[in-house]
Design a protein around this motif. Structure first.
Motif, short mmCIF file in Angstrom:
data_model
loop_
_atom_site.label_atom_id
_atom_site.label_comp_id
_atom_site.label_asym_id
_atom_site.label_seq_id
_atom_site.Cartn_x
_atom_site.Cartn_y
_atom_site.Cartn_z
N ASP A 481 -8.21 0.78 -2.52
CA ASP A 481 -7.98 -0.59 -2.04
C ASP A 481 -8.69 -0.79 -0.72
N THR A 500 8.68 6.02 4.14
CA THR A 500 8.20 4.67 3.83
C THR A 500 7.95 3.89 5.11
N SER A 501 6.99 2.96 5.03
CA SER A 501 6.74 2.09 6.19
C SER A 501 7.18 0.68 5.84
P1 ADP Z 1 7.20 2.86 -0.92
O1 ADP Z 1 6.10 2.10 -1.54
O2 ADP Z 1 8.54 2.60 -1.53
O3 ADP Z 1 7.23 2.78 0.56
P2 ADP Z 1 5.63 5.19 -1.62
O4 ADP Z 1 6.02 6.62 -1.72
O5 ADP Z 1 4.96 4.61 -2.80
O6 ADP Z 1 6.96 4.42 -1.27
O7 ADP Z 1 4.68 5.02 -0.37
C1 ADP Z 1 5.03 5.63 0.83
C2 ADP Z 1 4.28 5.00 1.97
O8 ADP Z 1 2.91 5.33 1.89
C3 ADP Z 1 4.32 3.50 2.01
O9 ADP Z 1 5.48 3.01 2.65
C4 ADP Z 1 3.07 3.15 2.78
O10 ADP Z 1 3.29 3.25 4.16
C5 ADP Z 1 2.12 4.28 2.44
N1 ADP Z 1 1.14 3.87 1.41
C6 ADP Z 1 1.18 4.15 0.10
N2 ADP Z 1 0.12 3.62 -0.53
C7 ADP Z 1 -0.61 2.98 0.40
C8 ADP Z 1 -1.83 2.23 0.39
N3 ADP Z 1 -2.54 2.03 -0.75
N4 ADP Z 1 -2.29 1.73 1.57
C9 ADP Z 1 -1.60 1.91 2.71
N5 ADP Z 1 -0.45 2.61 2.78
C10 ADP Z 1 0.05 3.14 1.66
#
Ligand code: ADP
Length: 548
Positions: A481, A500-501
């Motif tokens: 992305d 998570t963020s």
């Molecule tokens: P969630 O989506 O519920 O927060 P995930 O394990 O899928 O849990 O993702 C963990 C964290 O990784 C997200 O909160 C985000 O900060 C970061 N993250 C995941 N995928 C991306 C992405 N494509 N771009 C930016 N940050 C991402």
């Protein structure tokens, strides 16, 4: 989505583009109309010529359907112009004026009746739509022919007795072309969507088989010297019915049109003059009815399948979330007991050591018990992991390209809402052996994260790409992305559960995805190599040597 939107699936043009599109459509319409009208009047086509299959009303209809009813005066003006240019200066002005006004009015009514039945994003969605289209077409073709005959009767150029024959022949010729041209042209965007949905090799193979089927039937008809025998042309049903059954309505409509044009061209080229116009017209109508009805039934089935798969994926997702919640509780429950025991033993050991008079054996025994509890806690966690990630696997051959396209389609609405473009680059790759639902879950997680990341950009700027590649003994899937990317300090703990963020994130998606990929014998990682955005990659071992 209204009909004109169908013609601009890529981006939405502004007012200037709108004007250019409309003007081009009108000019194109006028040129094609004049050309065909000249063919009709000049008898450049031998045999029954365009009496057999008259595309003129169909062109007008397509113009009004695609460009809106505001274009209604165009068929009237172009019709008049053509009468004058092709037919020479008419004796009186009343008849051409009346005839063209009536024809344009009938076309407008036709278009107005048909417009509400037009596609959302799949032309003539279902059987009910196509049945309504067929019914309206028949009524309006009759009306058109009746009206065309009315003008010469009113002006005294045609005796009323000749009307029935004229109406029959004209309306069948008009109707055949409407059924051939309108669904084929209006369905072009849907045909493109269908092409994007299937693997390119399957699409090319089907097109090749259809074309050769049509060519073979024409050659057979040719070698039998049966150009003027309508019943031999029924061979052409085979390729049309076949493509309708495989690819559904949009492709069936194009196949019907090609078969009709092939027949009309053959009759025009070789027709001996013995032709039975009515029998050929019935053939043209039957092939259109058959192709369109089978096609729409098949498209309906495709839709139901997609909806079912979407539901299954959603259920699987909900199931995972529930399992994750239950897993959290179970972990708390199961681990709290060994933790309490460990705390007790280590506390006791510390007190013994602090007292200075420690019985060495007692301390060792206490520490050994604490160690055993640590191992027990580890085992509990391991068993939980097994349960979620590897528990109920159902392994099959999985075509990752098809899976990626399905997921892109299922998440298409989410992407559009977020203003993100979703693209799949899937060259033919070997299939892998894996649990389809689990890999689907992984892709959905990665693509959802990428869409959420892309949503931060101004609308229309972000693209999410799902890219497949064959890498030696493995097949690679990358989800890329152009969002904000992942800061280096966060990258280290990205795959930890509950990281998570997001305000409403669970932080389980990436953790679970890695568990699932590893459970299927593959690996998943984050690749920070690129500038900007994020790129997640997973690889799965290929299945034997078979290329899907
Ligand atoms: P969630 O989506 O519920 O927060 P995930 O394990 O899928 O849990 O993702 C963990 C964290 O990784 C997200 O909160 C985000 O900060 C970061 N993250 C995941 N995928 C991306 C992405 N494509 N771009 C930016 N940050 C991402």
């Amino acid at each position: 989505m209204t009909a004109p939107d169908l013609w601009r699936l890529r981006g939405s043009p502004g007012a200037r583009d709108e004007f250019v599109i409309k003007t081009t459509a009108v000019v194109l319409y006028a040129a094609v109309y004049l050309a065909f009208d000249w063919l009709r009047v000049s008898h450049a086509l031998p045999g029954p010529g365009l009496a057999l299959w008259n595309p003129l009303p169909a062109f007008g209809l397509v113009l009004l359907l695609a460009q809106g009813l505001r274009c209604a005066p165009v068929p009237f003006v172009v019709g008049l112009l053509s009468d004058w240019a092709v037919g020479g200066a008419p004796a009186g002005i009343a008849e051409p004026l009346l005839a063209n006004a009536l024809a344009a009015a009938a076309l407008t009514v036709f278009a107005a009746l048909l417009r509400p039945n037009l596609p959302d994003d799949d032309a003539f969605g279902n059987l009910a739509d196509i049945a309504r289209f067929l019914a309206i077409s028949i009524l309006v073709a009759l009306a058109l022919a009746g009206l065309a005959a009315a003008a010469p009767i009113v002006t005294g150029a045609l005796p009323p007795a000749g009307v029935l024959v004229a109406v029959r022949q004209v309306s069948l010729g008009d109707l055949a072309a409407v059924l051939g041209l309108v669904p084929a042209i209006m369905g072009i965007p849907a045909a493109r969507l269908r092409w994007n949905k299937i693997a390119p090799s399957t699409g090319l193979r089907d097109i090749a088989l259809f074309s050769s089927g049509l060519a073979v039937s024409l050659v057979v008809i040719g070698t039998m010297e049966a150009y003027s025998e309508p019943h031999f042309f029924y061979l052409m049903f085979l390729p049309v019915v076949w493509i309708a059954a495989r690819q559904g309505l949009a492709w069936a409509a194009i196949a019907v049109l090609l078969a009709q044009v092939a027949l009309v061209a053959t009759v025009a080229r070789f027709g001996s003059g013995r032709e039975d116009v009515l029998a050929f017209q019935i053939f043209l109508l039957t092939i259109a009815f058959t192709g369109l009805i089978i096609g729409s039934a098949v498209t309906e089935r495709h839709r139901a399948e997609t909806a079912l798969r979407r539901q299954q994926a959603e259920l699987a997702r909900m199931g995972r979330i529930t399992t994750a919640g239950a897993l959290g509780l179970a972990v708390v429950h199961q681990i709290s007991q060994p933790l309490a025991t460990i705390a007790t033993y280590t506390h006791a050991s510390r007190r013994l050591l602090q007292s200075g008079s420690a019985d060495r054996d007692l301390v060792v025994e206490s520490m050994a018990k604490a160690e055993a509890e640590v191992q027990r806690a580890g085992l509990i966690i391991e068993r939980m992991r097994e349960f979620t990630a590897r528990g109920k696997k159902s392994v099959t051959a999985v075509n990752l390209g098809a899976l990626a396209r399905e997921i892109a389609e299922a998440l298409g609405d989410d992407a559009r809402r977020a203003g993100v473009r979703l693209r799949v680059a899937a060259p033919p790759v070997p299939s892998v052996t894996a649990d389809r639902i689990q890999i689907e879950q992984v892709l959905v997680n990665l693509v959802r994260n990428a869409i959420e990341a892309g949503a931060a950009l101004p609308t229309g700027k972000a693209t999410v790409r799902i890219m497949l590649a064959s890498r030696g003994e493995e097949v690679e899937v990358a989800v890329e992305d152009q969002g904000p990317g992942i800061p280096p300090e966060a990258a280290a703990s990205l795959f930890e559960p509950f990281e998570t963020s997001k305000a409403n994130g669970m932080g389980l998606g990436l953790w679970l995805s890695r568990e699932l990929v590893e459970g299927n014998g593959g690996r998943l990682w984050y690749d920070p190599g690129r500038k900007g955005g994020a790129r997640f990659v997973f690889r799965l071992p290929r299945r034997g040597q078979d290329v899907l």
